[in-house]
Design a protein around this motif. Structure first.
Motif, PDB file in Angstrom:
ATOM      1  N   GLU A  48       6.815 -21.464  17.705  1.00 12.67           N
ATOM      2  CA  GLU A  48       5.609 -21.258  17.457  1.00 12.67           C
ATOM      3  C   GLU A  48       5.806 -20.072  16.271  1.00 12.67           C
ATOM      4  N   HIS A  49       6.885 -19.771  15.657  1.00 15.37           N
ATOM      5  CA  HIS A  49       6.950 -19.014  14.703  1.00 15.37           C
ATOM      6  C   HIS A  49       7.581 -19.645  13.519  1.00 15.37           C
ATOM      7  N   LEU A  50       6.683 -19.457  12.222  1.00 14.18           N
ATOM      8  CA  LEU A  50       7.108 -20.046  10.862  1.00 14.18           C
ATOM      9  C   LEU A  50       7.838 -19.171  10.105  1.00 14.18           C
ATOM     10  N   PHE A  51       9.073 -19.588   9.643  1.00 15.89           N
ATOM     11  CA  PHE A  51       9.829 -18.395   9.233  1.00 15.89           C
ATOM     12  C   PHE A  51       9.751 -18.852   7.635  1.00 15.89           C
ATOM     13  N   LEU A  52       9.806 -17.837   6.664  1.00 18.62           N
ATOM     14  CA  LEU A  52       9.317 -18.372   5.418  1.00 18.62           C
ATOM     15  C   LEU A  52      10.483 -17.246   4.434  1.00 18.62           C
ATOM     16  N   LEU A  53      11.287 -17.929   3.849  1.00 21.07           N
ATOM     17  CA  LEU A  53      12.239 -17.300   2.708  1.00 21.07           C
ATOM     18  C   LEU A  53      11.551 -17.209   1.349  1.00 21.07           C
ATOM     19  N   LEU A  54      10.913 -15.960   0.943  1.00 18.40           N
ATOM     20  CA  LEU A  54      10.109 -15.833  -0.218  1.00 18.40           C
ATOM     21  C   LEU A  54      10.607 -15.052  -1.174  1.00 18.40           C
ATOM     22  N   GLN A  55      10.547 -15.127  -2.597  1.00 16.89           N
ATOM     23  CA  GLN A  55      11.003 -14.456  -3.683  1.00 16.89           C
ATOM     24  C   GLN A  55       9.756 -13.820  -4.046  1.00 16.89           C
ATOM     25  N   THR A  56       9.768 -12.504  -4.478  1.00 21.41           N
ATOM     26  CA  THR A  56       8.598 -12.037  -5.247  1.00 21.41           C
ATOM     27  C   THR A  56       9.079 -11.134  -6.241  1.00 21.41           C
ATOM     28  N   ASP A  57       8.304 -10.877  -7.211  1.00 27.86           N
ATOM     29  CA  ASP A  57       8.485  -9.909  -8.422  1.00 27.86           C
ATOM     30  C   ASP A  57       7.361  -9.016  -8.537  1.00 27.86           C
ATOM     31  N   ASP A  58       7.550  -7.598  -8.634  1.00 30.88           N
ATOM     32  CA  ASP A  58       6.839  -6.646  -8.816  1.00 30.88           C
ATOM     33  C   ASP A  58       5.771  -6.294  -7.598  1.00 30.88           C
ATOM     34  N   GLN A  59       6.213  -6.914  -6.453  1.00 26.75           N
ATOM     35  CA  GLN A  59       5.243  -6.539  -5.150  1.00 26.75           C
ATOM     36  C   GLN A  59       6.092  -6.056  -4.103  1.00 26.75           C
TER      37      GLN A  59
END
Length: 345
Positions: A51-62
């Protein structure tokens, strides 16, 4: 500055002693976002269901908390349903994992909607447990230092850092802009009261303990004992928070230390820590907090470097809880240009 401030052994990181002497080389740091790239290495694969959704996310300047707010809006979730393993810098290209608690919901992430919020979706998968603070194993860094001055002396220092590591100070980020976090924490110390808000309470406690640890470690650096075991030092197992203590150092322990299997540690203080000013001891006692071990020496993994004219390209991995800026400050004087990049609120 209050009496309690003066009693503390160091102020943030600025006054912390260098292990190899103050660096003479100078370099521009974070000229562009791609000059500071950090990738969170989870250390395990999501199981593919749950029931847990894992997300690998890339961000810039946050930073991490800003990303949580964006995810809360995109998925219509409370921020409490969104967790992460570690806080990441705002300036630079950052890849990190988040988990979203979605019981009974078969939601798929919308990469286009995320991109509109400045978030790049790299991977996603289901898992049966949520991410908790400190879950990930390491952080992988790619850093570019530009316009180096005095680089002739850098090769020797690079080799020294690769071989012997650097003092494992908490980075300046821990203490906030202009060390504002410590001023905030000392306010609560002087009130002898814990903040009601969980985030404020956690920040006050971690800031004070980190500041004290830096001061203790700085004293060990000055005494040239930061890589030598002393009585009552915890001995940490590599890649783990597990530790043990011994009554004497031995050849077997020395061999394990040299191989990287164990690390000599110091203590993040509890109320009973010897030498703590009485008001800070009383404040820690309110939280019933226990002493925790932390390695005194930070050894970068897979440390590599390459020259490109007046640029130095670095690659290395650090264990969770370690700061890349702690390593860089031993290498060169940094001219941090991240403030010149466009702000994002």
């Amino acid at each position: 500055m209050s009496i309690q401030h003066q009693a503390l052994p160091a102020f943030g990181l600025d006054q912390a002693p260098y292990a190899y002497g103050a660096p003479v080389c100078q370099a521009d740091f974070k000229t562009f976002p791609q000059d500071f790239v950090v990738e969170e290495v989870l250390g395990f694969e999501p199981c593919g269901e749950g029931e847990h959704l894992f997300l690998l996310l890339q961000t810039d300047d946050q930073n991490t908390r800003f990303t949580v707010k964006c995810l809360s809006s995109l998925f219509g979730l409370s921020q409490r349903a969104i967790t992460y393993s570690g806080l990441k810098d705002r300036r630079g290209l950052t890849s990190q994992w988040f988990s979203l608690h979605l019981p009974g919901k078969n939601l798929e992430p919308d990469a286009v909607a995320m991109a509109e919020q400045g978030i790049t979706l790299l991977r996603y998968a289901r898992h049966n447990k949520k991410l908790r603070i400190g879950t990930h194993k390491t952080n992988r860094f790619q850093i570019v230092l530009r316009n180096l001055v005095g680089k002739d002396q850098l090769e020797q220092r690079l080799a020294l850092i690769k071989e012997s590591g650097v003092p494992n100070y908490f980075g300046a980020q821990r203490f906030g802009h202009d060390s504002g976090n410590i001023e905030e924490a000392m306010h609560w110390v002087e009130q002898n009261a814990l903040p009601r808000e969980k985030a404020l309470r956690s920040r006050a406690l971690t800031t004070l303990r980190s500041w004290w640890f830096n001061g203790m470690l700085g004293q060990r650096v000055l005494a040239q004992s930061w890589t030598r075991w002393q009585a009552e030092d915890p001995i940490l197992l590599d890649g783990s928070q597990s530790y043990f203590q011994e009554s004497a150092w031995s050849e077997v322990l020395e061999a394990r230390y040299q191989s990287g299997d164990i690390h000599i540690g110091g203590w993040l203080p509890c109320a009973e820590q010897e030498g703590l000013p009485a008001p800070i001891s009383a404040f820690l006692r309110l939280a019933a907090i226990k002493a925790e071990p932390r390695s005194l020496c930070l050894r970068p993994l897979n440390f590599q470097w390459q020259w490109c004219n007046d640029q130095l390209h670095l690659q290395f991995q650090l264990p969770k809880g370690a700061f890349a800026t702690t390593l860089l400050r031993e290498l060169t004087q940094l001219n941090d240009l991240s403030g010149l990049q466009q702000n994002k609120e």
